[in-house]
Design an enzyme around this catalytic site. Structure first.
Site, PDB file in Angstrom:
ATOM      1  CD  GLU A 172       3.315  -0.185   7.065  1.00  0.00           C
ATOM      2  OE1 GLU A 172       2.805   0.776   6.434  1.00  0.00           O
ATOM      3  OE2 GLU A 172       2.640  -0.963   7.749  1.00  0.00           O
ATOM      4  CG  HIS A 223      -0.341   0.061   2.551  1.00  0.00           C
ATOM      5  ND1 HIS A 223      -0.140  -1.078   3.312  1.00  0.00           N
ATOM      6  CD2 HIS A 223       0.131   1.089   3.287  1.00  0.00           C
ATOM      7  CE1 HIS A 223       0.426  -0.727   4.461  1.00  0.00           C
ATOM      8  NE2 HIS A 223       0.610   0.589   4.476  1.00  0.00           N
ATOM      9  CG  HIS A 271       3.722   4.825   5.040  1.00  0.00           C
ATOM     10  ND1 HIS A 271       2.728   5.429   5.778  1.00  0.00           N
ATOM     11  CD2 HIS A 271       3.316   3.546   4.855  1.00  0.00           C
ATOM     12  CE1 HIS A 271       1.770   4.543   6.039  1.00  0.00           C
ATOM     13  NE2 HIS A 271       2.090   3.394   5.480  1.00  0.00           N
TER      14      HIS A 271
HETATM   15 CO    CO Z   1       1.032   1.672   6.181  1.00  0.00          CO
END
Ligand code: CO
Length: 137
Positions: A130, A8, A81
């Site tokens: 991440e 994502h 992110h």
């Molecule tokens: Co995230």
């Protein structure tokens, strides 16, 4: 490092409802998941599906949320992110640590219920990154 799929893109927003309207009406998103709160991270989260990844909308729950600090600099919100999957979170963490890259906090359970950690943008070409263990199911 075994690079998995882009899971994502995290997007900070002052309003999940306003962002959901944008993704539906402007971008043509058809699958929007129910928002939920992650109290410990100080965020409300809402996933929007795209054909090959998700958008993770992040709205602060309070002024101490890390997303509040981001919104002070970017009041309308914006890209926060990128999240990439890896097959083994501990192996990935050890590799980043071995390279001297700064990991932000302990490995914890993320919004998908699998272990995650964040790597400092200054050690990642300017991108807060991440790292997430690929869901088993
Ligand atoms: Co995230």
């Amino acid at each position: 490092m075994k690079l998995g799929r882009l899971n994502h893109v995290g997007v900070a927003t002052p309003s999940i409802p306003d962002s959901v309207a944008f993704w539906r009406e402007v971008m043509g998103a058809t699958t929007v998941h129910d928002p939920f709160e992650m109290e410990e991270q100080g965020v409300r989260v809402c996933f929007v599906d795209t054909p090959n990844a998700q958008i993770e909308l992040l709205e602060p729950l309070h002024a101490e949320s890390p997303i509040s600090a981001f919104l002070e600099k970017n009041p309308k919100g914006g890209q926060h992110h990128l999240c990439f999957e890896v097959p083994d979170i501990e192996v990935a963490r050890a590799e980043f640590e071995g390279q001297g890259r700064r990991i932000l906090g302990p490995t914890r359970i993320g919004a998908h219920g699998t272990p995650i950690f964040f790597v400092h943008p200054k050690d990642m070409g300017g991108i807060l990154t991440e790292i997430m263990e690929t869901p088993k199911a």
